[in-house]
Design a protein around this motif. Structure first.
Motif, short mmCIF file in Angstrom:
data_model
loop_
_atom_site.label_atom_id
_atom_site.label_comp_id
_atom_site.label_asym_id
_atom_site.label_seq_id
_atom_site.Cartn_x
_atom_site.Cartn_y
_atom_site.Cartn_z
N ILE A 149 0.84 -1.20 0.00
CA ILE A 149 0.00 0.00 0.00
C ILE A 149 0.87 1.25 0.00
O ILE A 149 0.67 2.18 -0.80
CB ILE A 149 -0.94 0.00 1.23
CG1 ILE A 149 -1.85 -1.22 1.21
CG2 ILE A 149 -1.77 1.28 1.26
CD1 ILE A 149 -2.53 -1.49 2.54
N ALA A 150 1.86 1.29 0.90
CA ALA A 150 2.73 2.46 1.03
C ALA A 150 3.50 2.74 -0.25
O ALA A 150 3.80 3.90 -0.58
CB ALA A 150 3.69 2.27 2.20
N ARG A 151 3.85 1.69 -1.00
CA ARG A 151 4.62 1.85 -2.23
C ARG A 151 3.75 2.15 -3.44
O ARG A 151 4.24 2.28 -4.56
CB ARG A 151 5.43 0.58 -2.49
CG ARG A 151 6.55 0.36 -1.48
CD ARG A 151 7.19 -1.00 -1.66
NE ARG A 151 8.33 -1.18 -0.76
CZ ARG A 151 9.04 -2.30 -0.66
NH1 ARG A 151 8.70 -3.35 -1.40
NH2 ARG A 151 10.07 -2.37 0.15
N GLY A 152 2.44 2.24 -3.23
CA GLY A 152 1.54 2.55 -4.33
C GLY A 152 1.28 1.39 -5.26
O GLY A 152 0.84 1.57 -6.40
N GLU A 153 1.52 0.15 -4.77
CA GLU A 153 1.30 -1.04 -5.59
C GLU A 153 -0.11 -1.59 -5.44
O GLU A 153 -0.52 -2.47 -6.20
CB GLU A 153 2.33 -2.11 -5.22
CG GLU A 153 3.77 -1.68 -5.48
CD GLU A 153 4.78 -2.64 -4.88
OE1 GLU A 153 4.38 -3.77 -4.53
OE2 GLU A 153 5.95 -2.26 -4.74
N ALA A 154 -0.85 -1.11 -4.45
CA ALA A 154 -2.25 -1.50 -4.25
C ALA A 154 -3.08 -0.23 -4.18
O ALA A 154 -2.69 0.74 -3.53
CB ALA A 154 -2.41 -2.31 -2.97
N HIS A 155 -4.21 -0.24 -4.85
CA HIS A 155 -5.03 0.97 -4.93
C HIS A 155 -6.40 0.82 -4.29
O HIS A 155 -7.18 1.77 -4.25
CB HIS A 155 -5.17 1.39 -6.39
CG HIS A 155 -3.85 1.69 -7.04
ND1 HIS A 155 -3.14 2.84 -6.78
CD2 HIS A 155 -3.10 0.96 -7.91
CE1 HIS A 155 -2.01 2.83 -7.47
NE2 HIS A 155 -1.95 1.70 -8.16
N VAL A 156 -6.70 -0.39 -3.82
CA VAL A 156 -7.94 -0.64 -3.08
C VAL A 156 -7.55 -1.40 -1.82
O VAL A 156 -6.84 -2.40 -1.89
CB VAL A 156 -8.95 -1.48 -3.90
CG1 VAL A 156 -10.18 -1.78 -3.06
CG2 VAL A 156 -9.34 -0.74 -5.17
N LEU A 186 -2.45 4.85 2.29
CA LEU A 186 -2.80 5.25 0.93
C LEU A 186 -2.47 6.74 0.75
O LEU A 186 -2.79 7.56 1.61
CB LEU A 186 -4.28 5.00 0.66
CG LEU A 186 -4.71 3.54 0.55
CD1 LEU A 186 -6.21 3.40 0.75
CD2 LEU A 186 -4.30 2.96 -0.79
N HIS A 187 -1.86 7.09 -0.37
CA HIS A 187 -1.40 8.46 -0.57
C HIS A 187 -2.34 9.28 -1.45
O HIS A 187 -2.13 10.49 -1.61
CB HIS A 187 -0.01 8.46 -1.21
CG HIS A 187 1.01 7.67 -0.45
ND1 HIS A 187 1.34 7.95 0.87
CD2 HIS A 187 1.76 6.60 -0.81
CE1 HIS A 187 2.26 7.08 1.28
NE2 HIS A 187 2.52 6.25 0.29
N ASN A 188 -3.35 8.65 -2.02
CA ASN A 188 -4.17 9.35 -3.01
C ASN A 188 -5.64 8.97 -2.85
O ASN A 188 -6.30 8.56 -3.80
CB ASN A 188 -3.67 8.98 -4.42
CG ASN A 188 -4.24 9.89 -5.48
OD1 ASN A 188 -4.64 11.02 -5.21
ND2 ASN A 188 -4.29 9.40 -6.71
N LEU A 189 -6.15 9.10 -1.63
CA LEU A 189 -7.50 8.65 -1.32
C LEU A 189 -8.56 9.46 -2.07
O LEU A 189 -8.55 10.68 -2.05
CB LEU A 189 -7.76 8.77 0.19
CG LEU A 189 -7.48 7.51 1.03
CD1 LEU A 189 -7.57 7.84 2.51
CD2 LEU A 189 -8.46 6.41 0.68
N GLY A 190 -9.48 8.71 -2.70
CA GLY A 190 -10.58 9.36 -3.38
C GLY A 190 -11.94 8.89 -2.92
O GLY A 190 -12.96 9.47 -3.27
N LEU A 191 -11.97 7.80 -2.10
CA LEU A 191 -13.24 7.26 -1.61
C LEU A 191 -12.98 6.47 -0.34
O LEU A 191 -12.04 5.68 -0.27
CB LEU A 191 -13.87 6.33 -2.66
CG LEU A 191 -15.10 5.53 -2.24
CD1 LEU A 191 -16.29 6.46 -1.99
CD2 LEU A 191 -15.45 4.49 -3.29
#
Length: 751
Positions: free
Chosen positions: A310-317, A329-334
C-alpha cells in the motif's frame, strides 16, 4: 512514564539528509544509555532546548513509514482521544515495525531490536557454459546424487538462460541453501537474493473477473450522489440506509471503480475479520491484484507486506477491519464503512478511537467522500442525517425485488421444554427439519459461546468464579475446562463442590457448544458447523468455515453474532435466533438498539436469492418494542421511539458523553482515586455538565484489578478539553504506583 511532547536532538553529519519527518530513529533517552525508538515529527534549524543536545544514534528507515497526512492524523488522534502521541504513532504502524529495547549483558547498556523483517527468496543463475558443466559433472563423485542433480539443473539453465528458485531445488532434490552457497563459492552458480511479499488471498488474484451488474433505480441514485463527490473531490459524508439484500456491496464496488477512473484510491472497512473473506473475494473478483487486505487475522509478516504494498503505491484498493483506517494510501478518493453501526469499530485500548471519526478526518484531509452503509444505522449517524450533517441515501427494497422474509416470534414462556429438546421450541425444531428436508440450509444464532454459562452447587449455591475477575467461569466441554472470557484463566471442571464437598455440581445456562451437542442428538443426520471465538482462533478459520458452508459441506451454521451480518448464501432459507434476550437485559442504555440491530441483521441472512426465507425468534420478552419492531423490520419506527427514550433520559445523541475509569489491585486505592478525579471535574466544569458516579464498574474486578468509573454527560463544555488534558498529565506519576486511568470519549458501553 509516557511523554507527550517532541524532544530536540542534533543530527550528526553522517546522518545529514537522512533525518526527515515520518522516519523512525534510535535515540538515547533520559539518563544512562537506554536506547528507544523515536519518530521524527519535524526538522528545524534551531533547537527549542537551551541545553546541550544529544545526537540521534541511527535512522531505521530508508523511506518515511508515515507520510505528512498520517503524521497530522496522529497528532489529531492524540488530542481527540486523550492518548499519548507516541501511542497513536505506534498504533498506525504494523507490528513488524515496532521495536523493543533489550539489555546487553549485565551492564547498563541497551540495544534496540527491530521486529520487522523482509522475506527474501534466493534465485539460482548459472555461472558457466554447458561445456563447463559437463567437465564439472565428470569430476563429481558418482554417489554425490544431490551435486550431480544440481550440475544437471545448472547445465539446463545455461542453455535456456533461465533461473530457478532455491526453494524449488530444495523441494525437488533436497539441495540446501548451504550447498548452494558452497557451489557459488566454487564458481558454479550465482545466487541472487530478492525481496518477496507474503501475499494473503493470492489465490484470488487469478480468479475470473466479475462484471458490474445493472444497478436498480435506488442503487443508481445512491451511486450518482457519491460519484459526483468523487469527481468533484468533495469531502461529503453519506449515510446509505439500505435493507439487507438491497445491493449495497455492488454500489460500493462500482464507486471504487469510479474512484479508480478518477485516478484515486479507495479504502473500505468491514466490522469483523469474519466478514473479510467474503468481502475480499468480491472486491478481488472485481479488481484483482490491485487489492490489499489488512486485518488481525493475518500474520505479522503478511500484514507488514500488505502495508508495504500500500505504502509503495502497488495496491489501490484496501479492504480491512478497524486498524485499516490508518492504511498508508497516498491518493484517497473514496472511503467506505460497511455496517457502520457495529461496536467493533471502537477501539477498547488507548488510543480509544472510533474508526468512523478517523475516516471523517481523512475524508476532510483528502477532499474525498465518505460512505457509511447499514441496514440499521446507529442512532448517532441517523440523527446526523436528520440534521443534514450527513446526506441520507435510501435503498428500501431488495435488489432482486424479493420481499423481506417473514419473522415469527416464539414466546418461550409458553414453550414446552424438556432436557431432551434443550433450548429448542417445538416450532423451531419443526422448522429446521422442514428446511433440511427440502435440501436447504439454516443459520442459527446464539450470542453466547461455551457449553454452559456457569457451574453451581445445588447443595450450597457455590458458583465457580474466576480468581482474577469478578465473573463466573464458563464451562467448555471441548477442552473439559472452566474458562474466564475476560482474562483467559482456565481450570479443571470440579467433580465435587470446593465449598461443601457435595457432588451435586450442575451446569446452568447455555452456549453455542451445548446447543451444537443438543442439535446433534435431535438431528443426528444433520451436518452442523459452529462459528464462534473458540472455533475461529486458528489463522484462516473464518474463511474455511464460510467456504465449506457455501459448498454445502454443512446443513446448519450455528454461531454467535459474527454470523449475523454480511453472509450471502442462496440456499439459506431459515434463520433461527435461539435466544433474543442475551443483550436485552444488560444494564446499558444501548441494549434495545443493539438487540434491534442484531435481530434485523441476522434476519437478513434468509431468502436472499430466489428461494423464499423464514425467520424464527425465540424470546422470553415477546412484547418488548425492540423485538416487535425487529419482527416488522421497521427501522424508522424504532428510530423515532428510541430517540424519544434517549431524550427523556438525557443520553446520546442528545448529549455527548465521556467515561473515566480508574483501576488498581487495591480496591480502596482505586475508589479514592476516582473520587479525587470527580472533585477535579466538579471544580473545573460548569453546572451544565452532568456527572454520573463515581461507582464500581458493573464487573468490578478484571485481571486482578478493581475498576471504578464515572461518566460525564454534556452538550457544550468549553473547559472539558483543558481539564482532561491537565488530568492526563497529572495522573502520569500515579502510573508508577500501579494505577491505570482510562479516558474514553463517546464510550459505546457504560458497563
Amino acid at each position: 512514564m509516557q511523554t507527550n511532547q517532541p524532544y530536540d536532538y542534533s543530527i550528526p553529519d553522517v546522518l545529514s539528509g537522512q533525518v526527515v519527518p515520518g522516519k523512525r530513529c534510535v535515540v538515547n533517552f533520559g539518563k544512562g544509555t537506554r536506547l528507544v525508538m523515536g519518530m521524527v515529527v519535524g526538522v528545524q534549524d534551531a533547537p527549542d532546548y537551551a541545553g546541550t543536545l544529544k545526537p540521534i544514534q541511527s535512522v531505521l528507515d530508508k523511506e518515511p513509514v508515515l507520510d505528512k497526512e498520517l503524521l497530522q492524523l496522529s497528532s489529531w488522534l492524540a488530542n481527540d482521544s486523550f492518548a499519548f502521541w507516541i501511542t497513536c504513532l505506534q498504533t498506525m504502524l504494523p507490528t513488524a515495525l515496532r521495536t523493543e529495547t533489550k539489555r546487553i549483558g549485565k551492564m547498563d547498556e541497551f540495544t534496540l531490536v527491530d521486529k520487522g523483517h523482509v522475506q527474501t527468496v534466493y534465485y539460482v543463475h548459472p555461472a558457466q557454459t554447458a561445456a563447463d558443466y559437463a567437465t564439472i559433472q565428470a569430476s563429481v563423485r558418482s554417489n554425490a546424487k544431490k551435486q550431480l542433480a544440481l550440475v544437471a539443473e545448472l547445465s539446463h539453465l545455461s542453455q535456456s538462460q533461465g533461473e530457478v528458485a532455491a526453494h524449488a531445488l530444495t523441494r525437488e532434490y533436497g539441495i540446501t541453501l548451504g550447498m548452494l552457497k558452497s557451489a557459488a563459492d566454487k564458481g558454479w552458480l550465482r545466487l541472487e537474493e530478492r525481496e518477496t511479499y507474503r501475499h494473503p488471498y493470492a489465490e484470488l488474484d487469478d480468479m475470473p473477473r466479475t462484471k458490474p451488474l445493472q444497478l436498480t433505480d435506488q442503487q443508481q441514485k445512491a451511486y450518482d450522489a457519491v460519484a459526483k463527490s468523487i469527481k468533484g473531490q468533495q469531502a461529503a459524508t453519506y449515510l446509505l440506509e439500505g435493507v439487507t439484500g438491497s445491493g449495497k456491496t455492488e454500489v460500493y464496488l462500482q464507486l471504487m471503480a469510479a474512484a479508480q477512473a478518477a485516478g484515486k484510491d479507495a479504502l473500505m472497512l468491514v466490522p469483523e475479520i469474519g466478514l473479510t473473506p467474503q468481502m475480499v473475494a468480491r472486491v478481488k473478483g472485481r479488481f484483482g491484484s490491485q487489492v490489499a487486505v489488512l486485518h488481525s487475522g493475518l500474520s505479522d509478516g503478511e500484514r507488514y507486506d500488505e502495508w508495504r504494498r500500500i505504502a509503495r503505491g502497488e495496491a489501490h484498493v484496501v479492504v480491512g477491519a478497524r486498524s485499516a483506517a490508518f492504511a498508508p494510501l497516498h491518493n484517497l478518493g473514496l472511503l467506505i464503512m460497511d455496517e457502520e453501526h457495529e461496536n467493533s469499530y471502537k477501539q477498547d485500548d488507548a488510543p480509544r478511537y472510533h474508526a468512523r471519526d478517523v475516516l471523517r478526518w481523512r475524508s476532510e484531509y483528502n477532499h474525498a467522500p465518505l460512505l457509511l452503509g447499514s441496514a440499521t444505522p446507529s442512532l448517532e449517524s441517523r440523527a446526523r442525517a436528520e440534521k443534514g450533517v450527513y446526506t441520507q441515501l435510501l435503498m428500501p427494497e431488495r435488489a432482486n425485488k424479493q420481499p423481506l422474509p417473514p419473522v415469527d416470534v416464539i414466546d418461550m414462556r409458553e414453550a414446552d421444554l424438556d432436557e431432551y429438546s434443550g433450548d429448542f421450541s417445538a416450532q423451531m425444531l419443526a422448522a429446521i427439519k422442514d428446511c433440511l428436508s427440502q435440501g436447504n440450509q439454516a443459520v442459527l444464532m446464539l450470542n453466547r459461546r461455551g457449553f454452559s454459562s456457569f457451574v453451581m452447587c445445588r447443595e450450597c449455591g457455590y458458583v465457580a468464579k474466576c480468581p482474577n475477575c469478578d465473573i463466573s467461569l464458563t464451562l467448555h466441554m471441548d477442552t473439559h475446562s472452566l474458562r474466564c472470557h475476560y482474562c483467559g484463566h482456565e481450570e479443571a471442571i470440579p467433580r465435587v463442590c470446593p465449598s461443601c464437598g457435595s457432588k451435586r455440581i450442575r451446569y446452568y445456562g447455555t452456549g453455542t457448544e451445548k446447543v451444537q451437542q443438543t442439535l446433534g442428538k435431535l438431528l443426528p443426520d444433520a451436518r452442523i458447523m459452529r462459528m464462534d471465538v473458540d472455533t475461529t482462533r486458528r489463522k484462516g478459520a473464518h474463511g474455511r468455515i464460510l467456504k465449506e458452508f457455501g459448498e454445502h459441506k454443512a446443513d446448519i451454521l450455528l454461531g454467535t453474532q459474527m454470523i449475523a451480518k454480511g453472509l450471502d448464501y442462496p440456499d439459506v432459507t431459515l434463520v433461527g435466533v435461539i435466544n433474543a434476550d442475551t443483550a436485552l437485559g444488560l444494564p446499558d442504555f444501548r441494549a434495545s438498539e443493539r438487540t434491534f440491530q442484531l435481530l434485523t441483521q441476522v434476519s437478513g441472512r434468509a431468502g436472499r436469492a430466489e428461494k423464499p426465507g423464514r425467520v424464527l425468534v425465540q424470546t422470553y420478552n415477546p412484547d418488548h418494542y425492540a423485538i416487535r419492531l425487529a419482527q416488522k423490520q421497521d427501522y424508522e419506527r424504532f428510530f423515532a421511539l428510541e430517540m424519544h427514550m434517549r431524550h427523556e433520559g438525557d443520553y446520546p445523541p442528545y448529549y455527548f458523553t465521556f467515561k473515566l475509569t480508574v483501576s488498581h489491585e487495591d480496591e480502596d486505592k482505586a475508589a479514592k482515586a476516582i473520587f479525587r478525579l470527580a472533585d477535579m471535574l466538579q471544580k473545573g466544569l460548569s453546572d451544565q455538565a452532568i456527572i454520573l458516579g463515581p461507582s464500581r464498574a458493573a464487573i468490578a474486578r478484571v485481571k486482578r484489578k478493581y475498576y471504578y468509573q464515572l461518566v460525564i454527560k454534556y452538550k457544550n463544555e468549553p473547559e472539558l478539553q483543558a481539564v482532561l488534558e491537565s488530568m492526563l498529565e497529572s495522573t502520569q506519576v500515579s502510573s508508577r504506583s500501579g494505577y491505570q486511568i482510562a479516558f474514553d470519549r463517546e464510550p459505546l458501553s457504560f458497563i
